[in-house]
Design a protein around this motif. Structure first.
Motif, short mmCIF file in Angstrom:
data_model
loop_
_atom_site.label_atom_id
_atom_site.label_comp_id
_atom_site.label_asym_id
_atom_site.label_seq_id
_atom_site.Cartn_x
_atom_site.Cartn_y
_atom_site.Cartn_z
N LYS A 1 -23.20 -51.27 -63.76
CA LYS A 1 -23.38 -50.82 -62.37
C LYS A 1 -23.56 -51.98 -61.40
O LYS A 1 -23.25 -51.86 -60.22
CB LYS A 1 -24.57 -49.87 -62.27
N THR A 2 -24.05 -53.12 -61.91
CA THR A 2 -24.19 -54.29 -61.03
C THR A 2 -22.83 -54.71 -60.51
O THR A 2 -22.68 -55.07 -59.34
CB THR A 2 -24.85 -55.46 -61.79
N MET A 3 -21.81 -54.65 -61.37
CA MET A 3 -20.46 -55.03 -60.98
C MET A 3 -19.87 -54.03 -60.00
O MET A 3 -19.22 -54.40 -59.03
CB MET A 3 -19.59 -55.13 -62.24
N TRP A 4 -20.14 -52.75 -60.24
CA TRP A 4 -19.63 -51.72 -59.33
C TRP A 4 -20.30 -51.86 -57.95
O TRP A 4 -19.63 -51.76 -56.92
CB TRP A 4 -19.92 -50.32 -59.89
N ILE A 5 -21.60 -52.09 -57.94
CA ILE A 5 -22.34 -52.17 -56.67
C ILE A 5 -21.95 -53.39 -55.86
O ILE A 5 -21.73 -53.30 -54.64
CB ILE A 5 -23.86 -52.17 -56.95
N LYS A 6 -21.84 -54.55 -56.51
CA LYS A 6 -21.64 -55.79 -55.77
C LYS A 6 -20.19 -56.09 -55.45
O LYS A 6 -19.90 -56.78 -54.47
CB LYS A 6 -22.24 -56.96 -56.55
N VAL A 7 -19.25 -55.58 -56.27
CA VAL A 7 -17.84 -55.93 -56.05
C VAL A 7 -16.92 -54.72 -55.90
O VAL A 7 -16.23 -54.57 -54.89
CB VAL A 7 -17.31 -56.84 -57.19
N LEU A 8 -16.89 -53.85 -56.90
CA LEU A 8 -15.83 -52.84 -56.96
C LEU A 8 -15.97 -51.73 -55.93
O LEU A 8 -14.98 -51.35 -55.28
CB LEU A 8 -15.75 -52.26 -58.37
N ILE A 9 -17.17 -51.21 -55.75
CA ILE A 9 -17.33 -50.13 -54.76
C ILE A 9 -17.08 -50.64 -53.34
O ILE A 9 -16.35 -50.00 -52.57
CB ILE A 9 -18.70 -49.45 -54.91
N PRO A 10 -17.63 -51.79 -52.93
CA PRO A 10 -17.28 -52.33 -51.61
C PRO A 10 -15.78 -52.58 -51.45
O PRO A 10 -15.22 -52.38 -50.36
CB PRO A 10 -18.07 -53.65 -51.54
N LEU A 11 -15.12 -53.01 -52.54
CA LEU A 11 -13.69 -53.27 -52.48
C LEU A 11 -12.89 -52.01 -52.19
O LEU A 11 -11.98 -52.00 -51.36
CB LEU A 11 -13.22 -53.89 -53.81
N PHE A 12 -13.26 -50.91 -52.85
CA PHE A 12 -12.48 -49.68 -52.72
C PHE A 12 -12.94 -48.78 -51.58
O PHE A 12 -12.18 -47.94 -51.11
CB PHE A 12 -12.49 -48.90 -54.04
N THR A 13 -14.19 -48.93 -51.14
CA THR A 13 -14.68 -48.09 -50.05
C THR A 13 -14.69 -48.83 -48.72
O THR A 13 -14.73 -48.21 -47.66
CB THR A 13 -16.11 -47.60 -50.33
N GLY A 14 -14.69 -50.16 -48.78
CA GLY A 14 -14.76 -50.95 -47.55
C GLY A 14 -16.17 -51.04 -47.00
O GLY A 14 -16.38 -51.58 -45.90
N GLN A 15 -17.13 -50.52 -47.75
CA GLN A 15 -18.52 -50.51 -47.28
C GLN A 15 -19.45 -51.10 -48.33
O GLN A 15 -19.40 -50.69 -49.49
CB GLN A 15 -18.97 -49.07 -46.98
N PRO A 16 -20.30 -52.06 -47.96
CA PRO A 16 -21.29 -52.56 -48.92
C PRO A 16 -22.36 -51.51 -49.16
O PRO A 16 -22.66 -50.70 -48.28
CB PRO A 16 -21.88 -53.79 -48.22
N LEU A 17 -22.93 -51.51 -50.35
CA LEU A 17 -24.01 -50.58 -50.66
C LEU A 17 -25.35 -51.21 -50.28
O LEU A 17 -25.48 -52.44 -50.28
CB LEU A 17 -24.01 -50.25 -52.15
N PRO A 18 -26.34 -50.40 -49.94
CA PRO A 18 -27.65 -50.96 -49.58
C PRO A 18 -28.26 -51.73 -50.74
O PRO A 18 -28.07 -51.39 -51.90
CB PRO A 18 -28.48 -49.71 -49.24
N SER A 19 -29.00 -52.79 -50.42
CA SER A 19 -29.60 -53.65 -51.44
C SER A 19 -30.55 -52.87 -52.34
O SER A 19 -30.77 -53.23 -53.49
CB SER A 19 -30.34 -54.81 -50.78
N GLU A 20 -31.11 -51.77 -51.81
CA GLU A 20 -32.03 -50.96 -52.61
C GLU A 20 -31.34 -50.39 -53.85
O GLU A 20 -31.98 -50.19 -54.89
CB GLU A 20 -32.60 -49.80 -51.77
N LYS A 21 -30.04 -50.13 -53.73
CA LYS A 21 -29.30 -49.56 -54.86
C LYS A 21 -29.23 -50.56 -56.00
O LYS A 21 -29.43 -50.21 -57.17
CB LYS A 21 -27.89 -49.15 -54.41
N LEU A 22 -28.94 -51.82 -55.66
CA LEU A 22 -28.89 -52.85 -56.69
C LEU A 22 -30.27 -53.07 -57.30
O LEU A 22 -30.41 -53.23 -58.52
CB LEU A 22 -28.37 -54.17 -56.11
N GLN A 23 -31.29 -53.06 -56.47
CA GLN A 23 -32.65 -53.26 -56.96
C GLN A 23 -33.03 -52.16 -57.96
O GLN A 23 -33.64 -52.43 -58.99
CB GLN A 23 -33.64 -53.26 -55.79
N GLU A 24 -32.63 -50.93 -57.65
CA GLU A 24 -32.91 -49.80 -58.54
C GLU A 24 -32.25 -49.99 -59.90
O GLU A 24 -32.86 -49.76 -60.95
CB GLU A 24 -32.41 -48.52 -57.87
#
Length: 205
Positions: A75-98
Motif C-alpha cells: 500500500k505504500t507504493m500505491w499511496i505514494k506513486v500509483l494512486i496519484p499517477l492514475f487519479t491525478g490527486q495525492p493522498l493525504p499524509s494521514e493515509k500513509l501514516q495509517e
C-alpha cells in the motif's frame, strides 16, 4: 497485455496477475505458483523442505503473510506513486501514516514470532517464506520508506537473503520496484485512468 482482457481471462479466471500458463495448465495466486514451480523443477530442498515440520513452518508463514505483511507493505507504493499517477490527486499524509503504523505492527510480529534469533524464517537456510517476505518488504523501500532503518535484526536478515539469492540477481529482480518513482513521469492513457482510478481507491478502503 492488460490483466482484464479476454486473453488474460483464459489464463486466470480472476483476470489478475500473477498468473501462470504451462502448456495447457493454468494457475493463479503467487503462493500456488511458487509451490507448483518448486515441485515441478525439483528445486533444492531448502526452498520448500521435505521435512514435514519445516514445510509446515513455511506454510505457516505464507498463511500469515497475506493478512499482515502483504496487507500493508504494498500500500505504500500505491499511496505514494500509483494512486496519484492514475487519479491525478495525492493522498493525504494521514493515509500513509495509517499504513505505516499497521506495517510496523506486522514487522514487530515478523521479527518476534517468525525471525526470532534465526538466520532465516525457518532456520539456517533460506526458503520460499523468506523470498515471499522480502519481495513485499522491498516495495516500501522503493518509494522512500526505509523500513529496515532502525531495525538491525531485520536489516541483517535482508543482507542474508541478498547473499543467499546473489546480490546481482536480487537487485535485478527488484529493479522495477526500486525505480517505481520514475513512473510519476509517464503519461497515462486517459481511458485507463478513468477505468483504474476507482478500482485503486477502493483497494485502500
Amino acid at each position: 497485455g492488460p490483466s482484464n482482457s479476454e486473453g488474460a481471462g483464459k489464463v486466470s479466471l480472476l483476470k489478475k496477475v500473477p498468473a501462470l500458463k504451462d502448456g495447457d495448465f493454468t494457475l493463479a495466486e503467487c503462493t500456488a505458483i511458487l509451490l507448483y514451480l518448486s515441485r515441478k523443477y525439483n528445486t533444492p530442498d531448502h526452498w520448500y523442505p521435505s521435512d514435514i515440520q519445516k514445510r509446515a513452518q513455511v506454510d505457516e508463514y505464507l498463511s500469515w503473510h497475506h493478512a499482515n505483511i502483504r496487507a500493508n507493505a504494498p500500500k505504500t507504493m500505491w499511496i505514494k506513486v500509483l494512486i496519484p499517477l492514475f487519479t491525478g490527486q495525492p493522498l493525504p499524509s494521514e493515509k500513509l501514516q495509517e499504513v505505516m503504523e499497521g506495517l510496523s505492527t506486522s514487522l514487530k510480529q515478523f521479527e518476534e514470532r517468525f525471525l526470532q534469533d534465526k538466520a532465516f524464517i525457518i532456520g539456517s537456510e533460506i526458503s520460499l517464506a523468506d523470498l515471499v517476505a522480502i519481495v513485499e518488504l522491498m516495495q516500501p523501500v522503493g518509494v522512500g520508506c526505509d523500513i529496515f532503518e532502525d531495525r538491525p535484526k531485520l536489516m541483517e536478515w535482508r543482507r542474508r537473503v541478498e547473499d543467499a539469492v546473489g546480490k546481482e540477481l536480487f537487485f535485478q529482480a527488484h529493479e522495477m520496484i526500486l525505480n517505481i518513482k520514475e513512473l510519476s513521469n509517464i503519461q497515462v492513457d486517459p481511458q485507463l485512468k478513468e477505468h483504474l482510478a476507482p478500482v485503486l481507491m477502493k483497494m485502500l478502503k
